[in-house]
Design a protein around this motif. Sequence first.
Motif, PDB file in Angstrom:
ATOM      1  N   ILE A 180       9.112  -1.613   8.624  1.00 18.92           N
ATOM      2  CA  ILE A 180       9.513  -3.123   8.624  1.00 18.92           C
ATOM      3  C   ILE A 180       8.938  -3.892   7.415  1.00 18.92           C
ATOM      4  CG2 ILE A 180       9.887  -5.188   9.937  1.00 18.92           C
ATOM      5  CD1 ILE A 180       9.379  -3.366  12.542  1.00 18.92           C
ATOM      6  N   VAL A 181       9.556  -4.701   6.864  1.00 16.68           N
ATOM      7  CA  VAL A 181       9.067  -5.322   5.557  1.00 16.68           C
ATOM      8  C   VAL A 181       9.519  -6.654   5.758  1.00 16.68           C
ATOM      9  CG1 VAL A 181       8.666  -5.656   3.064  1.00 16.68           C
ATOM     10  CG2 VAL A 181       8.985  -3.528   3.882  1.00 16.68           C
ATOM     11  N   TRP A 182       8.729  -7.789   5.819  1.00 13.42           N
ATOM     12  CA  TRP A 182       9.124  -9.190   5.670  1.00 13.42           C
ATOM     13  C   TRP A 182       8.729  -9.742   4.416  1.00 13.42           C
ATOM     14  CZ3 TRP A 182       7.044  -8.270  11.076  1.00 13.42           C
ATOM     15  CH2 TRP A 182       8.068  -8.166  11.915  1.00 13.42           C
ATOM     16  N   ILE A 183       9.775 -10.301   3.812  1.00 16.90           N
ATOM     17  CA  ILE A 183       9.615 -11.215   2.529  1.00 16.90           C
ATOM     18  C   ILE A 183       9.670 -12.552   2.616  1.00 16.90           C
ATOM     19  CG2 ILE A 183      10.366 -11.418   0.219  1.00 16.90           C
ATOM     20  CD1 ILE A 183      11.212  -8.411   0.386  1.00 16.90           C
ATOM     21  N   ASN A 184       8.666 -13.219   2.301  1.00 18.12           N
ATOM     22  CA  ASN A 184       8.508 -14.796   2.314  1.00 18.12           C
ATOM     23  C   ASN A 184       8.840 -15.263   3.843  1.00 18.12           C
ATOM     24  OD1 ASN A 184       7.767 -14.835  -0.098  1.00 18.12           O
ATOM     25  ND2 ASN A 184       9.985 -14.802  -0.835  1.00 18.12           N
ATOM     26  N   PRO A 219      -9.223  -9.457  -2.336  1.00 20.32           N
ATOM     27  CA  PRO A 219      -8.519  -9.908  -3.497  1.00 20.32           C
ATOM     28  C   PRO A 219      -8.109  -8.559  -4.419  1.00 20.32           C
ATOM     29  CG  PRO A 219     -11.119  -9.777  -3.905  1.00 20.32           C
ATOM     30  CD  PRO A 219     -10.714  -9.547  -2.343  1.00 20.32           C
ATOM     31  N   PHE A 220      -6.834  -8.781  -4.922  1.00 20.46           N
ATOM     32  CA  PHE A 220      -6.485  -7.809  -5.642  1.00 20.46           C
ATOM     33  C   PHE A 220      -5.995  -8.398  -7.131  1.00 20.46           C
ATOM     34  CE2 PHE A 220      -2.257  -9.201  -3.787  1.00 20.46           C
ATOM     35  CZ  PHE A 220      -1.622  -9.580  -4.720  1.00 20.46           C
ATOM     36  N   ALA A 221      -6.029  -7.292  -8.062  1.00 20.25           N
ATOM     37  CA  ALA A 221      -5.709  -7.630  -9.414  1.00 20.25           C
ATOM     38  C   ALA A 221      -4.209  -7.420  -9.670  1.00 20.25           C
ATOM     39  CB  ALA A 221      -6.456  -6.767 -10.370  1.00 20.25           C
ATOM     40  N   THR A 222      -3.796  -6.227  -9.372  1.00 18.11           N
ATOM     41  CA  THR A 222      -2.258  -5.914  -9.780  1.00 18.11           C
ATOM     42  C   THR A 222      -1.337  -5.356  -8.659  1.00 18.11           C
ATOM     43  OG1 THR A 222      -2.884  -3.451 -10.039  1.00 18.11           O
ATOM     44  CG2 THR A 222      -3.279  -4.956 -12.052  1.00 18.11           C
ATOM     45  N   GLU A 223      -0.061  -5.609  -9.180  1.00 23.98           N
ATOM     46  CA  GLU A 223       1.039  -5.080  -8.101  1.00 23.98           C
ATOM     47  C   GLU A 223       0.636  -3.606  -7.499  1.00 23.98           C
ATOM     48  OE1 GLU A 223       4.915  -6.093  -9.491  1.00 23.98           O
ATOM     49  OE2 GLU A 223       5.606  -4.058  -8.409  1.00 23.98           O
ATOM     50  N   GLU A 224       0.053  -2.889  -8.560  1.00 21.53           N
ATOM     51  CA  GLU A 224      -0.253  -1.462  -8.032  1.00 21.53           C
ATOM     52  C   GLU A 224      -1.365  -1.292  -6.981  1.00 21.53           C
ATOM     53  OE1 GLU A 224       0.281  -2.468 -11.349  1.00 21.53           O
ATOM     54  OE2 GLU A 224       2.350  -1.716 -11.326  1.00 21.53           O
ATOM     55  N   GLU A 225      -2.376  -2.322  -7.434  1.00 21.38           N
ATOM     56  CA  GLU A 225      -3.545  -2.464  -6.422  1.00 21.38           C
ATOM     57  C   GLU A 225      -3.336  -2.626  -5.000  1.00 21.38           C
ATOM     58  OE1 GLU A 225      -8.137  -3.105  -7.118  1.00 21.38           O
ATOM     59  OE2 GLU A 225      -7.071  -4.752  -7.384  1.00 21.38           O
ATOM     60  N   ALA A 226      -2.270  -3.769  -5.011  1.00 16.94           N
ATOM     61  CA  ALA A 226      -1.871  -4.319  -3.780  1.00 16.94           C
ATOM     62  C   ALA A 226      -1.084  -3.098  -2.973  1.00 16.94           C
ATOM     63  CB  ALA A 226      -1.071  -5.525  -4.094  1.00 16.94           C
ATOM     64  N   LEU A 227      -0.414  -2.506  -3.694  1.00 18.81           N
ATOM     65  CA  LEU A 227       0.393  -1.387  -2.931  1.00 18.81           C
ATOM     66  C   LEU A 227      -0.520  -0.223  -2.574  1.00 18.81           C
ATOM     67  CD1 LEU A 227       3.670  -1.169  -2.312  1.00 18.81           C
ATOM     68  CD2 LEU A 227       3.586   0.190  -4.549  1.00 18.81           C
ATOM     69  N   PHE A 228      -1.556  -0.047  -3.252  1.00 19.86           N
ATOM     70  CA  PHE A 228      -2.381   1.014  -2.904  1.00 19.86           C
ATOM     71  C   PHE A 228      -3.409   0.618  -1.916  1.00 19.86           C
ATOM     72  CE2 PHE A 228      -6.885   2.559  -3.415  1.00 19.86           C
ATOM     73  CZ  PHE A 228      -6.609   3.982  -3.350  1.00 19.86           C
ATOM     74  N   PHE A 229      -3.700  -0.542  -1.672  1.00 25.73           N
ATOM     75  CA  PHE A 229      -4.489  -0.969  -0.566  1.00 25.73           C
ATOM     76  C   PHE A 229      -3.694  -1.241   0.567  1.00 25.73           C
ATOM     77  CE2 PHE A 229      -7.682  -4.158  -3.297  1.00 25.73           C
ATOM     78  CZ  PHE A 229      -8.272  -2.965  -3.676  1.00 25.73           C
ATOM     79  N   ALA A 230      -2.355  -1.654   0.541  1.00 26.60           N
ATOM     80  CA  ALA A 230      -1.475  -1.901   1.703  1.00 26.60           C
ATOM     81  C   ALA A 230      -1.273  -0.343   2.250  1.00 26.60           C
ATOM     82  CB  ALA A 230      -0.450  -2.346   1.240  1.00 26.60           C
ATOM     83  N   ASN A 231      -1.082   0.559   1.653  1.00 25.73           N
ATOM     84  CA  ASN A 231      -0.777   1.902   2.030  1.00 25.73           C
ATOM     85  C   ASN A 231      -1.702   2.592   2.487  1.00 25.73           C
ATOM     86  OD1 ASN A 231       2.036   1.439   1.821  1.00 25.73           O
ATOM     87  ND2 ASN A 231       2.281   2.209  -0.191  1.00 25.73           N
ATOM     88  N   SER A 232      -3.077   2.194   2.427  1.00 24.04           N
ATOM     89  CA  SER A 232      -4.208   3.063   2.299  1.00 24.04           C
ATOM     90  C   SER A 232      -4.618   3.238   3.962  1.00 24.04           C
ATOM     91  CB  SER A 232      -5.411   2.370   1.707  1.00 24.04           C
ATOM     92  OG  SER A 232      -5.784   1.138   2.531  1.00 24.04           O
ATOM     93  N   THR A 233      -4.091   2.841   5.007  1.00 26.46           N
ATOM     94  CA  THR A 233      -4.353   3.373   6.126  1.00 26.46           C
ATOM     95  C   THR A 233      -3.520   4.217   7.051  1.00 26.46           C
ATOM     96  OG1 THR A 233      -2.990   1.748   7.430  1.00 26.46           O
ATOM     97  CG2 THR A 233      -4.943   0.514   6.711  1.00 26.46           C
ATOM     98  N   PRO A 234      -3.934   4.917   8.036  1.00 31.89           N
ATOM     99  CA  PRO A 234      -2.963   5.790   8.902  1.00 31.89           C
ATOM    100  C   PRO A 234      -1.784   5.099   9.268  1.00 31.89           C
ATOM    101  CG  PRO A 234      -5.027   5.932   9.620  1.00 31.89           C
ATOM    102  CD  PRO A 234      -5.182   4.624   8.672  1.00 31.89           C
ATOM    103  N   TYR A 235      -1.656   3.762   9.418  1.00 31.18           N
ATOM    104  CA  TYR A 235      -0.555   3.140   9.989  1.00 31.18           C
ATOM    105  C   TYR A 235       0.440   2.801   9.025  1.00 31.18           C
ATOM    106  CZ  TYR A 235      -4.057   2.780  14.029  1.00 31.18           C
ATOM    107  OH  TYR A 235      -4.814   3.074  14.775  1.00 31.18           O
ATOM    108  N   GLY A 236       1.585   2.343   9.557  1.00 31.32           N
ATOM    109  CA  GLY A 236       2.673   1.981   8.733  1.00 31.32           C
ATOM    110  C   GLY A 236       3.876   1.352   9.667  1.00 31.32           C
ATOM    111  N   LEU A 237       3.345   0.182  10.466  1.00 33.71           N
ATOM    112  CA  LEU A 237       4.313  -0.443  11.257  1.00 33.71           C
ATOM    113  C   LEU A 237       5.158  -1.520  10.624  1.00 33.71           C
ATOM    114  CD1 LEU A 237       5.850  -0.603  14.053  1.00 33.71           C
ATOM    115  CD2 LEU A 237       3.855  -2.378  14.799  1.00 33.71           C
ATOM    116  N   SER A 238       4.451  -2.840  10.163  1.00 29.99           N
ATOM    117  CA  SER A 238       5.153  -3.684   9.258  1.00 29.99           C
ATOM    118  C   SER A 238       4.208  -4.108   8.148  1.00 29.99           C
ATOM    119  CB  SER A 238       5.580  -5.002  10.364  1.00 29.99           C
ATOM    120  OG  SER A 238       4.519  -5.595  10.535  1.00 29.99           O
ATOM    121  N   SER A 239       4.948  -4.951   7.238  1.00 29.40           N
ATOM    122  CA  SER A 239       4.082  -5.553   6.113  1.00 29.40           C
ATOM    123  C   SER A 239       4.833  -6.778   5.586  1.00 29.40           C
ATOM    124  CB  SER A 239       4.173  -4.629   4.992  1.00 29.40           C
ATOM    125  OG  SER A 239       5.491  -4.188   4.852  1.00 29.40           O
TER     126      SER A 239
END
Length: 480
Positions: free
Chosen positions: A435-439, A394-414
């Motif tokens: 790569i970013v997929w929206i909806n 779970p995440f509380a805010t947009e900032e937290e979601a972004l922080f979690f998402a960017n917290s690995t050494p990888y960066g292929l898609s989201s």
Amino acid sequence: MLKISNYINGSFAEPVSKQYLDNYNPATGTIYSLIPDSDERDVQVAVDAAKNAFSSWSVLPKEERSNHLLKIAQLIEEKIDVLAEAESIDNGKPLWLAKKMDITRAASNFQFFGTAILHFASESHSMENVGINYTLRSPIGIAGCISPWNLPLYLFSWKIAPALAAGNCVVAKSSEITPMTAYLLSEICVEAGLPKGVLNIVHGLGNKVGNAITSHPDIPLISFTGGTQTGKTIAATAAPMFKKLSLELGGKNPNIIFADCDFNAMLETTVRSSFTNQGQICLCGSRIFIEKSIYDKFKNAFVERVKKLKVGNPKDDTSNLGAIVSQQHMKKILSYIELAKQEGGKILCGGNQVILKGECENGWFLEPTVIEGLSHTCRTNQEEIFGPVVTLTPFATEEEALFFANSTPYGLSSTLWTQDISRAHRMADKIKSGIVWINCWLVRDLRTPFGGVKNSGVGREGGWEALKFFTEIKNVCIKY
Ligand code: NDP
């Protein structure tokens, strides 16, 4: 038992060693064919053939190269049933998926690059009254193309098609775990009348054939898709030789779900983005982050859906998941599930090997697995598992979601799920992935750049990016 052959200089060849490796059907756990255990001697013969072919292929009018690729595409389409069955047996994926995705997209790759080359143009830069620069783009020589086992023909063709379209000759290696459709492609190339030596396929192990390709002084460019660790080894070999490199590597992709999303569409797609191909797609969203206010609603609905997924014989149209590609890989995934438990994770569903009845009783099947209660920093959430395993956080805010998402050494898609258009764009800008997929998820337009950042790779393939990679650029300056 079927013996696969190398395809060198337009002919089918035994490996110089005369040795073969076992090829398994993961759904039955049995050996069903033999693969050449080739080495640097076979690669050398392939390089010699490619060198000979390059002088004529590289100057062939692009319309003629295009015709060759389009003929290959047509034959792949005509043989879709045979190819899909071969892919399913070799890899363990459901037959319906091999037909719908792998083979269809392999044909599209040849079609796309066979026509793209007709429209590929280079730039010019005018210096007003001083002069003009124009840019030449030429074929480079022999391209080394190395691909993984998860989408065998699809990813193999993703490299070979643009390399050939751009006028290079190719020495290629598919994964030793899934060589069958690459072999069938060589039969198609013969039927299509592809000139000899233009494409050469050498089967065998990564540390023999793969290494011989990446270290060969006459192969100046390498396009590799596979694991990050292998990518590092290849880069270490190729960089001191100043080879041109494209590395498409692993991922640990975030799937971020906001409370305002279209819940049903999100749920439907999230089941797919988690477990398609047994979760063995580099683009699968293995870390699912859910806004706190809908966490329980999502968890309950998702787990209910996942429990209904059928793990079964890949031949069966009703199987949602087939077999894991190898016993070794299945054990690796199971070890990550154990690790998740040790790290404090709670298994919400799945977590075990599935033993089927009948011809698949010795196959390598796993339940789709959903885990919650892990920190974003634990190994389960940081390392690529590459199987049917996802975590919920779970995440509380947009900032937290972004922080979690960017917290690995990888960066292929989201993937982002929200109806708030401003937030979607804001997040897409800040998320660190290629790569970013929206909806949506896995919606592909072959013209778009494809690749990752951080440990997910170097360079981009797809569309013009691929044709740029497979050509050498030269600027010519003329003074008026
Ligand atoms: P590997 O890195 O193990 O293997 C990929 C290919 O490289 C295989 O053909 C392999 O041969 C070969 N290879 C292995 N060692 C060497 C070496 N020293 N030199 C040259 N070639 C070598 O990856 P997997 O096949 O296990 O594929 C799964 C990985 O691929 C995952 O990490 C996944 O994320 C990634 N992947 C990335 C994609 C992307 O677009 N970014 C798309 C699909 C997958 P062999 O099989 O004989 O070992």
